[in-house]
Design an enzyme around this catalytic site. Structure first.
Site, mmCIF file in Angstrom:
data_model
loop_
_atom_site.group_PDB
_atom_site.id
_atom_site.type_symbol
_atom_site.label_atom_id
_atom_site.label_comp_id
_atom_site.label_asym_id
_atom_site.label_seq_id
_atom_site.Cartn_x
_atom_site.Cartn_y
_atom_site.Cartn_z
ATOM 1 N N LYS A 91 -3.473 -32.719 -104.778
ATOM 2 C CA LYS A 91 -4.122 -32.198 -103.563
ATOM 3 C C LYS A 91 -3.133 -32.184 -102.399
ATOM 4 O O LYS A 91 -3.078 -31.228 -101.626
ATOM 5 C CB LYS A 91 -5.367 -33.040 -103.224
ATOM 6 C CG LYS A 91 -6.518 -32.750 -104.186
ATOM 7 C CD LYS A 91 -7.661 -33.750 -104.132
ATOM 8 C CE LYS A 91 -8.628 -33.466 -105.278
ATOM 9 N NZ LYS A 91 -9.694 -34.445 -105.432
ATOM 10 N N GLN B 208 -11.641 -39.765 -102.678
ATOM 11 C CA GLN B 208 -11.482 -39.568 -104.118
ATOM 12 C C GLN B 208 -12.428 -40.491 -104.887
ATOM 13 O O GLN B 208 -12.462 -41.698 -104.638
ATOM 14 C CB GLN B 208 -10.012 -39.836 -104.499
ATOM 15 C CG GLN B 208 -9.687 -39.554 -105.948
ATOM 16 C CD GLN B 208 -9.811 -38.076 -106.309
ATOM 17 O OE1 GLN B 208 -9.372 -37.201 -105.561
ATOM 18 N NE2 GLN B 208 -10.418 -37.798 -107.449
ATOM 19 N N ASP C 161 -15.867 -31.550 -99.660
ATOM 20 C CA ASP C 161 -16.273 -31.654 -101.068
ATOM 21 C C ASP C 161 -17.720 -31.190 -101.265
ATOM 22 O O ASP C 161 -18.164 -30.988 -102.393
ATOM 23 C CB ASP C 161 -16.159 -33.117 -101.540
ATOM 24 C CG ASP C 161 -14.970 -33.335 -102.460
ATOM 25 O OD1 ASP C 161 -14.434 -32.340 -102.974
ATOM 26 O OD2 ASP C 161 -14.590 -34.503 -102.656
#
Ligand code: NDP
Length: 284
Positions: free
Chosen positions: A52, A96, A119
């Site tokens: 990322k 994460q 997200d």
């Protein structure tokens, strides 16, 4: 034989557009910024986070990394998220997953400002998706929708069968297809006669996590097959949830694994971050 839906090529094209958008914003003094928070030392998570970061750098997005030790408390993590919510350089916050067991994942995801929730996992954004007014859409299912669109597949009136009902893939992609006017069936481990459901589908979206469990012979001739699954078989080989070789002989179009949905996920994360920066610019 099916046409191969090339996720790498679609992602590359989109990333060029995202980088151009990011450059235009930066020229106006707003460089899009993504905060990535990793707690602990899970090796797979560390690999995802570094992918990322690299993708952000290539797209001209500022990436603000926070690598925290495994013993980080829930309160410390919530305090960091609070700071990132208030930081005007940051347009997207990604924590994460999975988090260590002593941290309540739902509490952490709900602490992220819904306006920075790139997200798309905050219940506010899930609700917006369900009512058909999405703000941030979760990256993997969003990537699936972009692939269908880029491949010229219209969903209106079609039978879509989604296999897998997780909150990160199956459920959101089902609502996205509904929004595009498909008739959607959402299958899971308790569904009876999966073969019959899949056999009816004009579009099959597989997100199960079981190597090649969707048999090629189940696929309706001419159907479009999107395989989200990523399963390691043996030392090095990756396969999807669909029996690729046999399904390719019946489908009109199919995504490979690897090189299908995989490259789209990070691409949509970059996209969401740049969109967030644009929104913030408009709102001043
Ligand atoms: P989950 O394990 O969270 O969900 C799996 C789903 O499959 C569940 O809903 C489960 O049903 C269902 N299922 C399990 N067995 C069967 C069965 N025999 N018949 C029908 N349904 C079944 O997985 P995820 O959604 O997180 O991921 C799915 C796959 O997609 C994985 O391979 C993952 O690696 C991959 N993935 C790929 C991404 C990418 O970027 N390409 C990103 C995210 C995931 P039930 O709810 O009843 O248990």
């Amino acid at each position: 034989m099916a046409t191969i839906i090339d996720g790498k090529a679609i992602a590359a094209k989109l990333r060029t557009e995202i980088a151009a958008d990011a450059a235009a914003l930066s020229a106006q003094g707003i460089q899009p910024g993504l905060a990535v928070v990793l707690v602990g030392e899970d090796p797979a998570s560390a690999v995802y986070v570094s992918m990322k970061e690299k993708a952000c750098a290539a797209a001209g997005i500022f990436s603000d990394e926070h690598k925290l030790p495994p013993e980080t408390s829930e309160a410390e993590l919530l305090a960091l998220i609070g700071k990132l919510n208030d930081d005007s350089r940051i347009h997207g916050i990604l924590v994460q997953l999975p988090l260590p067991g002593h941290i309540d994942t739902d509490k952490v995801l709900e602490a992220i400002s819904p306006l920075k929730d790139v997200d798309g996992f905050h219940p506010y954004n899930v609700g917006r998706l369900v009512v058909g007014k999405p703000l941030f859409q979760p990256c993997t299912p969003y990537g699936v929708m972009v692939m269908l669109k880029e491949s010229g597949v219209s969903l209106a009136g079609k039978e879509v069968v989604v296999v897998g009902r997780s909150n990160i893939v199956g459920k959101p992609v089902a609502f996205m297809c509904l929004q595009e006017h498909a008739t959607v069936t959402l299958c899971h481990s308790r569904s009876r006669d999966l073969a019959a459901h899949v056999g009816r589908a004009d579009v099959v979206i597989a997100a199960v996590g079981k190597p090649e469990m969707i048999r090629g012979e189940w696929i309706k001739p001419g159907a479009v097959v999107i395989d989200v699954g990523v399963n390691r078989v043996g030392e090095k080989k990756l396969v999807g949830d669909v029996e690729f070789a046999a399904a390719s002989e019946r489908a009109s179009a199919i995504t490979p694994v690897p090189g299908g949905v995989g490259p789209m996920t990070i691409t949509m994360l970059l996209y969401n971050t740049v969109q967030s920066a644009k929104r913030q610019k408009v709102q001043g």
